[in-house]
Design an enzyme around this catalytic site. Structure first.
Site, PDB file in Angstrom:
ATOM      1  CB  SER A 175      47.226 109.452  61.725  1.00 57.12           C
ATOM      2  OG  SER A 175      46.203 109.349  62.672  1.00 57.12           O
ATOM      3  CG  ASP A 336      45.526 106.073  65.278  1.00 57.20           C
ATOM      4  OD1 ASP A 336      44.753 106.906  64.761  1.00 57.20           O
ATOM      5  OD2 ASP A 336      46.752 106.297  65.434  1.00 57.20           O
TER       6      ASP A 336
END
Length: 622
Positions: A175, A336
């Site tokens: 991430s 995300d």
């Protein structure tokens, strides 16, 4: 032995002559050199052995990666506690074993594998290679694998798991972590990140089969096996079509002259955000050229986390000023999460916090539902969710508008699982969020999704412009209507687990054993909730309503003055985080007073409970 050969395959002079004198360490070294086929990570261990760096060898080889936020996350490099080819193979073998036990139709339904664009030359380690090895383990066991032919946003993996009816999926990503890290995020058949007890059972299965199986190293299987399918086009087309379910003003979008700048932070987001804007009828957002293409070094930012605010959005904001774009949307490297900035009338930029964006999203999703729902729709069937460390603004909106609001433990794995349960019981979920800029608009993806959030905020800004309002002005209007919720969130870095444990144990034994503090400086404490131990003083039986989570530290204090503050550790980074909020009723919304009170509360929290100087903590901005 598996296909890695016997110990004789390894240079015996290295193994014998370089014995460490520690039987446990010798065994770990032997296993690594016997099993690892990545010449660079293998060479790292051989070099340490040759140089007599026994302590570093112990640190690398005598402990294993543990599951954190629905999977693994660590630095890339050699050793059983790092992300590398061997530990990913071992993890996938454990997952195979667990899924085989739980699903009789595993070999019919298959498994989804996606990846981002991270990589590390010194370890010959990249997300794509790790994804290929993940697929190889399963393909070698005759499991169909839906392997994306190129990098994708993390939300595509849970979406694909549901769309394709797979039993589970893995996304190789770290991430927004630093460039040295990588990760292995696991999704269950319901499209949500795994929760307990799956994580604990998978760890047991990994420990049962640590030696690589025949075929596990054959990364070329993704190119040759008839069991491998590429879901990219099908999933991308379907995702973009489903996205239009939460598009409510396409005509306005088509006509809009409002400009947007998008940065993908050197990650995967560019192509997919462009397609999402197209699906909503917008002109494509203007990309930041220096950050548009994948770059595993994240070379233009100090840290690839848009949550850090204006300091990491510098290129985006300057481009927006040049292009006369009023809104900047920033997706993190795996797309995300979403950060948003808006230019104000005086030319300055407001970077919204996750909690402020949630107020906007919550208002917007409910307003759109109310305008478009059937006449017989029941508002009591509608839900929104947030993690317990996030702002309570959705609770305030829910109380006034009549829908349900629920809290979960921190982490979208808890939100995703609860949303699936609500949907299965006929409920309608409009929105969910966590304060760390993670948003779920609609329920096509049961995880945070920066792609959909980016285009929803664009439609919101477009609609507000038609009313001569900015996002910032609407936010004030929301707070005036539902009550100001002023929050402050930050963190301290702490690399010593013993120090972290000492800080939290001190709070649990403040004036004696199992005795929590009754005040923090001048601020009286009304209630204490300790999710780590399952204690909650506000409950008649003193038991937490939220499930106890002993694997991490989290204590929440509710103060007499209406403030709420939580201290917790991060599941993926060496941080102690604090979350503090002052909530007011609409009739008592003096923002300046609330902000001053909150600042003093945070200062007391840091001084009395965290003691950064004494504990050697480094503050976020230092």
């Amino acid at each position: 032995m598996g296909d890695c050969g016997a110990p004789g395959d390894v240079n015996s002079n290295v193994l014998v002559a370089r014995s460490t004198g520690d039987a446990q360490l010798d065994k770990a070294v032997w296993q690594w050199l016997s099993w690892d086929k990545n010449h660079k990570t293998r060479a790292q261990i051989e070099r340490l052995l040759r140089d007599g760096k026994h302590q570093e060898l112990r640190e690398r080889l005598c402990c294993r990666l543990s599951f954190g936020t629905a999977g693994l996350r660590s630095a890339m490099g050699a050793g059983f506690c790092y992300i590398n080819d061997l530990t990913v193979i071992q993890s996938t073998q454990g997952i195979y074993k667990y899924l085989e036990r739980n699903f009789s139709d595993f070999k019919q339904r298959g498994f989804v594998v996606g990846y981002d664009t991270r990589g590390q030359v010194t370890s010959n380690c990249s997300s794509k290679k790790l994804a290929k090895l993940t697929a190889a383990v399963l393909l070698a066991k005759d499991v169909p694998v839906h392997f994306f032919s190129t990098y994708v946003p993390t939300p595509f993996v849970p979406y694909a798991v549901q769309q394709l009816g797979a039993v589970a999926g893995v996304m190789i990503t770290a991430s927004h972590n630093r460039k040295e890290d990588n990760g292995y995020k696991v999704y269950w058949e319901n499209g949500a990140q795994i929760t307990s007890p799956h994580d604990k059972e998978i760890i047991k299965c990994i420990e049962e089969c640590v030696e690589p199986w025949n075929g596990s190293w054959n990364e070329n299987l993704v190119d040759t096996s008839p069991l491998r399918q590429d879901p990219l086009k099908k999933i991308c087309d379907s995702y973009m079509e489903d996205l239009t379910k939460i598009c409510y003003h396409r005509e306005l979008n088509v006509q809009s002259r409002l400009k947007f700048v998008h940065t993908s932070f050197h990650g995967v987001g560019h192509d997919y955000v462009q397609l999402a804007f197209q699906a909503f009828g917008f002109q494509p957002p203007i990309p930041v050229p220096e950050q548009k293409d994948p770059d595993p070094d994240f070379s233009t930012v100090k840290c690839p986390n848009p949550e850090e605010g204006e300091s990491v959005l510098e290129l985006s904001l300057r481009l927006a000023e040049k292009e006369d774009a009023k809104v900047v949307v920033a997706t993190d490297p795996d797309a995300d999460r979403l950060a948003v900035a808006e230019q104000q009338e005086n030319g300055s930029w407001k970077v919204f916090t996750g909690n402020e964006l949630a107020a906007l999203f919550g208002w917007w999703m409910f307003s759109c539902w109310k305008e478009n729902c059937p006449p017989d729709a029941d508002v009591k069937n509608v839900y929104m969710l947030a993690t317990t460390v996030s702002s309570k603004i959705l609770r305030a909106i829910a109380l006034r508008e009549g829908f349900h609001f629920e809290e979960t433990l921190p982490g979208f794995k808890w939100i995703g699982s609860r949303v699936k349960n609500l949907l299965d019981n006929g409920k309608e979920v409009l929105f969910a969020f966590e304060e760390s800029i993670g948003f779920m608009c609609g329920t096509s993806v049961l995880d945070k999704d920066g792609v959909s959030a980016a285009v929803v905020i664009a439609e919101m800004a477009t609609c507000l412009q038609g009313q001569s309002l900015t996002l910032a002005q609407k936010l004030v209007d929301i707070y005036e209507t539902y009550g100001y919720h002023i929050s402050k969130t930050s963190y301290f870095l702490c690399y010593d687990p013993a120090t972290i444990k000492r800080i939290f144990e001190r709070l649990r034994n403040w004036a004696g054993p199992r005795c929590y503090p009754q005040c923090c400086g001048v601020y009286s404490i009304l209630h204490v909730r300790d999710v780590t131990t399952g204690y909650d003083s506000s409950q008649p039986d003193q038991q937490c309503v939220l499930p106890a989570s002993r694997s991490s530290q989290m204590i929440t204090f509710t103060f007499q003055n209406g403030g709420v503050a939580t201290l917790r550790t991060s599941g993926t980074e060496p941080k102690i985080k604090y979350y503090a909020e002052m909530c007011a009723l609409p009739s008592h919304s003096d923002r300046a007073v609330l902000e001053e009170e909150l600042q003093k509360l945070v200062e007391a929290l840091v001084e009395h409970f965290l003691e950064p100087a004494r504990n050697g903590l480094t503050w976020r901005s230092a």
